[in-house]
Every structure is written in structure tokens, then in C-alpha cells.
Scaffold this active site. Structure first.
Site, PDB file in Angstrom:
ATOM      1  N   SER A  58      -1.897   4.023  -4.825  1.00 34.09           N
ATOM      2  CA  SER A  58      -1.990   4.873  -6.015  1.00 34.09           C
ATOM      3  C   SER A  58      -3.452   4.984  -6.452  1.00 34.09           C
ATOM      4  O   SER A  58      -3.784   5.816  -7.304  1.00 34.09           O
ATOM      5  CB  SER A  58      -1.129   4.300  -7.156  1.00 34.09           C
ATOM      6  N   ASP A  96      -1.655  -2.089  -0.087  1.00 34.87           N
ATOM      7  CA  ASP A  96      -0.890  -1.042   0.603  1.00 34.87           C
ATOM      8  C   ASP A  96      -1.578  -0.643   1.897  1.00 34.87           C
ATOM      9  O   ASP A  96      -2.770  -0.309   1.890  1.00 34.87           O
ATOM     10  CB  ASP A  96      -0.817   0.214  -0.282  1.00 34.87           C
ATOM     11  N   GLU A 128       5.527   1.261   3.617  1.00 35.60           N
ATOM     12  CA  GLU A 128       6.651   2.076   3.146  1.00 35.60           C
ATOM     13  C   GLU A 128       7.586   2.436   4.305  1.00 35.60           C
ATOM     14  O   GLU A 128       7.134   2.902   5.352  1.00 35.60           O
ATOM     15  CB  GLU A 128       6.120   3.362   2.498  1.00 35.60           C
ATOM     16  N   GLU A 195      11.620   1.672  -5.368  1.00 39.43           N
ATOM     17  CA  GLU A 195      11.042   2.659  -6.290  1.00 39.43           C
ATOM     18  C   GLU A 195      12.025   3.781  -6.585  1.00 39.43           C
ATOM     19  O   GLU A 195      12.573   4.414  -5.682  1.00 39.43           O
ATOM     20  CB  GLU A 195       9.739   3.230  -5.685  1.00 39.43           C
TER      21      GLU A 195
END
Ligand code: KIV
Length: 277
Positions: A58, A96, A128, A195
Site C-alpha cells: 500500500s 509485502d 497474495e 481482506e
């Protein structure tokens, strides 16, 4: 006076490890995770007692001003991770793996994870996806690097989803998510971010696996919660999903402070004699 917000955490003064998080799940102590991308913020979050600091991709949105998380590069994430690691004494620091650094190529995935471990000194990586990234996750884990999974709304796939709306509302996607959670646990992930999925599904996932789940827009029954720090502090104000709780309006504090500074400069009220040499 201590600013520790979770004195119930076992050995609160000691370094948080992946083991600490699994003990917290066993003891029913909710895990608090927040994002950081720089030294100063990381230091503040750590001294306030956060358990996990996530160097989230992010950063692509809140640091670099991109619309999605896709443009941020591995080198840029390594820089952010290095800054964060220097500011943290207690929390577990997870970073990440950015888009393009692990998908579809397990050898590349391992090389990316190793760069984070060696060049930034993080304690683990986050990736992810479920089944589709299984070989990458396994290869990284085989090298002894802890992996945090991330299911549900996975922002690196935004162009495939076409929307930031709640995921896994239908039975097919919910079943796939449950299967992916089991697969990531079996592969050896130490934790799992969920999420923007229905709270009931997140509760099912959390009770069906032993590793801790950390929710963002996934209800109260997750084993922990995460927010983007800029959202929590009210530094970002144009992002208003219902899962964001603003604990401060730092946008107002900053704008007001800067306006006062400008006024003082214009009126030759800054610096004073005491502030000069
Ligand atoms: O990049 C990020 O900040 C994240 C959290 C929202 C979980 O992945």
C-alpha cells in the site's frame, strides 16, 4: 509511563516472533498489526506496542500516490523495508512481496524473498493468493523464510476482479477461499491476512485453521486486525470504506500547523531571537 497497549501479551518487552503470534491465537489474545513505510512511523508504532509492522505494498498508494499497488517495485519495497527495520525493536516486521516479484515463478519468488531478508533484515514476507502461488510459497518456506498469506480481496489482482467490493460472498468463492486457507496452512504459512470478506466466512476460516488470521474488513472473529496506518490516523481522507476507523484527524493537525507556520513566516514572527544563533 509505559505506552504499551497490550500488557496481556506474553513477554511484552521481548521481540515478537511468529511463535508469539501462534501463542497469542492459542491464548485468545488479539494481534494488532499496522503498516509502516518509514523509520519514524515504524519507531512510533513499535513503541506504542503494535505486534506486527507490515511494510505493505500500500506504500504504492499512500507513499507514491499511485492508484493501485501494482507499480511499486522490488527495489522500492526494499528501501521502505530497510527504513522500517531500523525503527523497530520489538515488533515482527513483515514485508509485502510486490506485484511481479513472485507470481508464476517460484525461483524468482525465492530470490525476491532472499533480497528482503538479506538487504532489509525483515522477519518474513507476505504474498497474495492461494493455490496459484503454492509453489512459490513452498519454495520460500523451504529456505526457512516465514510467509504470511493473504486471501479475499487481494489488491494486486484488482484488474482481474474489476472492483474493490467485498469478496467471497457467493458459495463457490467462499469454498475456494476456505480451501486456499487450509492449503496455505498446510504449506507452512505462519499467518493469514483476510481482506474484505464477510465476517461469518472469516470466522469460519479462523476456527478451521490453527495459524492466526489477521482481518481487514473481515469482522471481529479474526485472530487479529490490521489497518493502513495512514487511514487510522486520518492522513488519507478520500478512502472511506466502512472497515476504516479513524482514530485521529492528523490531516487537520498538519494543515493547521502548516498554515500557522506560513503565517509566522509571512509576518516575520519566525524565527525569534531565541530560535536564532
Ligand atoms: O499493503 C497493505 O497495506 C496490506 C494490508 C492492507 C493488509 O496488504
Amino acid at each position: 509511563m509505559s505506552t504499551q497497549v497490550n500488557p496481556a501479551v506474553p513477554d511484552a518487552a521481548k521481540r515478537v516472533t511468529t511463535l508469539t503470534l501462534s501463542e497469542m491465537k492459542e491464548r485468545g489474545i488479539p494481534i494488532a498489526m499496522l503498516t509502516a513505510y518509514d523509520y519514524t512511523s515504524a519507531r512510533l508504532l513499535d513503541s506504542a506496542g503494535v505486534d506486527v509492522v507490515l511494510v505493505g505494498d500500500s506504500a504504492s498508494n499512500v507513499m507514491a500516490g499511485h492508484e493501485t499497488t501494482l507499480p511499486i517495485t522490488l527495489d522500492q519495497m526494499i528501501y521502505h523495508a530497510q527504513c522500517v527495520v531500523r525503527g523497530v525493536e520489538r515488533a515482527l516486521v513483515i514485508v509485502d512481496l510486490p506485484f511481479g516479484s513472485y507470481q508464476g515463478n517460484s525461483k524468482k519468488a525465492l530470490a525476491s524473498a532472499i533480497r528482503f531478508m538479506k538487504e532489509a533484515g525483515v522477519h518474513g514476507v507476505k504474498a497474495e493468493g492461494g493455490q496459484v502461488i503454492k509453489s512459490a510459497v513452498k519454495r520460500i518456506l523451504d529456505a526457512g523464510i516465514p510467509v504470511m498469506g493473504h486471501l479475499g480481496l487481494t489488491p494486486q489482482s484488482i484488474y482481474r476482479f474489476g472492483t474493490y467490493q467485498v469478496r467471497a460472498k457467493d458459495e463457490v468463492e467462499a469454498k475456494r477461499l476456505l480451501a486456499d486457507a487450509a492449503l496455505l496452512e498446510e504449506a507452512g504459512c505462519f499467518s493469514l491476512v483476510l481482506e474484505k470478506i464477510p465476517a461469518e466466512l472469516a470466522a469460519d476460516v479462523s476456527s478451521s485453521i490453527k495459524i492466526p488470521t489477521i482481518g481487514i474488513g473481515a469482522g471481529l472473529e479474526c485472530d487479529g486486525q490490521v489497518l493502513v496506518t495512514h487511514d487510522l490516523l486520518g492522513l488519507t481522507t478520500d478512502f472511506n470504506p466502512r472497515f476504516v476507523r479513524r482514530y485521529a484527524r492528523l490531516d487537520e493537525v498538519i494543515k493547521e500547523s502548516v498554515a500557522r507556520y506560513i503565517k509566522d513566516v509571512r509576518n516575520r514572527k519566525f524565527p525569534t531571537e531565541d530560535e536564532s544563533y
